[in-house]
Every structure is written in structure tokens, then in C-alpha cells.
Design an enzyme around this catalytic site. Structure first.
Site, PDB file in Angstrom:
ATOM      1  N   ASN A 286      -3.994 -22.195  25.680  1.00  0.00           N
ATOM      2  CA  ASN A 286      -4.341 -22.489  24.456  1.00  0.00           C
ATOM      3  C   ASN A 286      -3.334 -21.748  23.212  1.00  0.00           C
ATOM      4  OD1 ASN A 286      -6.628 -20.702  25.246  1.00  0.00           O
ATOM      5  ND2 ASN A 286      -6.760 -20.409  22.967  1.00  0.00           N
TER       6      ASN A 286
ATOM      7  N   CYS B  33     -10.326 -19.560  17.489  1.00  0.00           N
ATOM      8  CA  CYS B  33     -11.674 -18.896  17.707  1.00  0.00           C
ATOM      9  C   CYS B  33     -11.673 -17.440  17.697  1.00  0.00           C
ATOM     10  CB  CYS B  33     -11.956 -19.410  18.965  1.00  0.00           C
ATOM     11  SG  CYS B  33     -11.718 -20.863  19.664  1.00  0.00           S
TER      12      CYS B  33
END
Ligand code: PMP
Length: 360
Positions: free
Chosen positions: A138, A300
Site C-alpha cells: 500500500n 493509517c
């Protein structure tokens, strides 16, 4: 500080280059979900017709998702709140699972087992262990390869669906998230090939007693539609992202001290660039001021006070480059014109920040 008003200004989505963090919900997905808020109020576990209607929709979504990922049976799919929960669940059920050092934080942080070794993008597989190696990273879009055959493999496929051809293959478990593929936030799934896994949430009998709690019917319906749509459009999305990445790279070719953190096998939808002498976060803020959204790493981890990405560190990116990294992630809303604009704004931001650095 006043109360948030709840009003939102319309933004130019062509300038949104953070699709790896989340994607806008596709109009067809909203249309598919709307009746399940408006007209079908039933609890999917009620036995009356309102409940049955909701349950049919959930089972149809489960069937479609199973087909899209190459599962043998819809009963191998358990709905969760997203890939974070799915990843946590697999780890909780396999406490000794060894994970690759480039996994998403939802696997790396709770992992109790060892970290697997990597050479470049090759992960050394330990024969007798359960291991976790993601399909597409990611932060960079790189796709790791396995050296050896794992005993049992968990694949976080969150960034692979709709971006590169992918199916469950020999995986024992796999994680998915709706909001990365034009679906709603807060819905995902865990694929469980076979066998017994301890329940994630105890309570009612939902999801075969594996995950209790009233099902998010509209969310699951949206996830099913989003998954189908992502698979239908995967080739076109790949071509679109490849073109946009080329537009950006061509326009940045003259920028000195820039590094492209590509892998030998690469999903085009993420472009990770590092610039010497600047901080990634500063570039993100400069680009925000120019109206463009990118990120300096995984969304995140942006609240964790760490200038260097542990993922890039594991991939051998030296600290002085690591700190100056931005992640550009392409999606449907971007155009060649907006990609060219982003590249211009990024080059200007790098020049500006480097110039300021020299003056101070
Ligand atoms: N795994 C990967 C590879 C991701 O990119 C993300 C989202 N940042 C997650 C897991 C977590 O997904 P969710 O937001 O659905 O919890």
C-alpha cells in the site's frame, strides 16, 4: 472551537491522488445501496419477509464476491468491518504467524511472531509456518514474490483487487476492503479456505457464529457491487493508471535527486517518489495548498510520529530518501490534465522547499 457544521464544500476530485487511502464511492454502488437504507429495513437474521429480503441481498453479495476472487464457495467469505479487522482476526487465530516487514500496520503492529526476511522484493518463506505476505504493497504498489512454498499463506489483497489480476489461488486466508474499490467505508471480508477459525466477535449466530453482530446490509450490498465493478474495470483501470503515472514521471524527469521506489512487479496505481533534502509531510502540505491530495505514506500511520516509513526501510530505502517520500495513488477520478498539474505543483513544491532549506 465551534461544532462541525456537517456541510461539505464540493471538491475537485480530479485533484484527488490518494486513492490508496480511500476511494470515492462509485455512483452505481450508491444506487445499489440506496434501497437497502430506504426500502428494505429488515435485519438479515429475522425470519419474516423483511428479514429474508435483506438476507437474500447479503447472500447475493457473498456469492458475487466469492466469484470475483476465485473462491470455491460463498461460505468461504465472512463479512467484517474492513481489512484491518480481517488481518487482526487471522493473526489472533494464528499467534505464531510470521509476517513480512512490508505488511500494512494492521498485520505488522499486532504480530507476535517473527518478521520474514526480504531480499529486495523477494520474501524468504519458512516452510512450517503460517505466514502473511501481501499481494500489493500500500505504500509503493510493489508486489512481493515468495521464495519457497509456505505451509499456510495469508494474503492481504486490499490493494490488489481491481488493480492487478488476482485470485485467492492457494491462499488459506485473504483480506479485502470495500472502500479501496469504490465501495463504502467500514465493510470488508475475510476469505477462509477451510477449517476452523476462532470467532472474531462472540454473541449472536451471524456469519456462521464466527462474527456476531447485526449485518451491515447496505454496506455489504455496496461491497458486492463495488467488487463486481472493480473486476469488470480492472484492465481499463490498469491502463488508465499506467498512463497517468507516465504523465507524472515524464514531467518530473528533470527534477534532481529524485528516486522512484518501484518494484520489479508493480501495480501502476501507486507511485512512490522520494526527494533528497525535503520532508514528505512538507510536500503533502504544499500540494494541499495547491489543491492536490497525496500522502506521505500510509494514511493509517500518519498519526504515529515517525518520519521514516518502516516499510521503505525494510525495502532498503536509505533514511535520507525515506524521509522525503510522497505517495501518489491514481484512480478513476484523475485525468491526464490533472496528473500534469500535480507534477507541475510537485516540482514547484520540491524546488521551493529545497530553496527554503538552503536559505535557513
Ligand atoms: N491492508 C492494506 C494493504 C491497506 O492498504 C489497508 C488500508 N489502508 C488496510 C489493510 C486496512 O483496511 P481498512 O481501512 O478496511 O481497515
Amino acid at each position: 472551537m465551534g461544532m462541525p457544521s456537517g456541510a461539505c464544500a464540493l471538491m475537485d476530485l480530479s485533484r484527488y491522488f490518494d486513492h490508496a487511502a480511500t476511494t470515492p464511492v462509485a455512483p452505481e454502488v450508491i444506487d445499489a445501496m440506496a434501497p437497502y437504507w430506504r426500502d428494505v429495513p429488515g435485519n438479515a437474521h429475522s425470519i419474516h419477509q423483511f428479514g429474508r429480503q435483506a438476507r437474500d441481498a447479503v447472500e447475493e453479495a457473498r456469492y458475487r464476491i466469492a466469484q470475483c476472487i476465485g473462491a470455491e464457495s460463498p461460505y468461504q467469505i465472512v463479512f467484517t468491518s474492513g481489512a484491518t479487522e480481517s488481518n487482526n482476526w487471522v493473526l489472533r487465530a494464528n499467534v505464531n504467524m510470521a509476517v513480512s516487514p512490508i505488511e500494512h500496520s494492521s498485520l505488522r503492529v499486532p504480530a507476535r511472531g517473527s518478521l520474514l526476511k526480504m531480499q529486495g522484493w523477494e520474501v524468504e518463506v519458512w516452510d512450517d509456518f503460517e505466514i502473511a505476505v501481501m499481494a500489493v504493497n500500500n505504500e509503493t504498489g510493489g508486489m512481493p514474490t515468495l521464495q519457497g512454498t509456505p505451509y499456510k499463506l495469508h494474503v492481504d489483497a486490499t490493494q490488489a483487487i481491481g488493480k492487478v489480476p488476482w485470485s485467492v489461488g492457494d491462499a488459506a486466508w485473504a483480506s479485502f476492503s470495500a472502500h479501496k474499490i469504490g465501495g463504502p467505508k467500514g465493510v470488508g471480508a475475510l476469505y477462509i479456505r477451510e477449517g476452523v477459525i476462532d470467532p472474531m466477535i462472540l454473541g449472536g449466530g451471524q456469519e456462521g457464529t464466527l462474527r456476531a453482530g447485526t449485518l451491515n446490509v447496505p454496506g455489504i450490498v455496496g461491497f458486492g457491487r463495488a467488487m463486481e465493478r472493480a473486476i469488470e474495470r480492472q484492465e481499463a483501470a490498469h491502463a488508465h493508471a499506467s498512463r497517468l503515472r507516465q504523465v507524472v514521471l515524464e514531467r518530473l524527469a528533470y527534477v534532481p535527486d529524485m528516486r522512484v521506489n518501484d518494484a520489479p512487479r508493480q501495480s501502476p496505481h501507486i507511485l512512490s517518489l522520494s526527494f533528497l533534502g525535503v520532508q514528505g509531510e512538507t510536500l503533502v502540505i504544499e500540494l494541499d495548498e495547491a489543491g492536490y491530495a497525496v500522502s506521505s505514506g500510509a494514511a493509517c500511520s500518519s498519526e504515529i510520529d515517525e518520519l521514516e516509513s518502516p516499510v521503505l526501510r525494510a525495502l532498503g530505502v536509505p533514511p535520507e530518501w525515506n524521509r522525503g517520500t510522497v505517495r501518489i495513488s491514481f484512480g478513476e477520478t484523475n485525468t491526464e490534465a490533472s496528473a500534469a498539474g500535480l507534477a507541475r505543483a510537485l516540482a514547484a513544491a520540491v524546488e521551493n522547499v529545497r530553496g527554503l532549506g538552503q536559505k535557513s
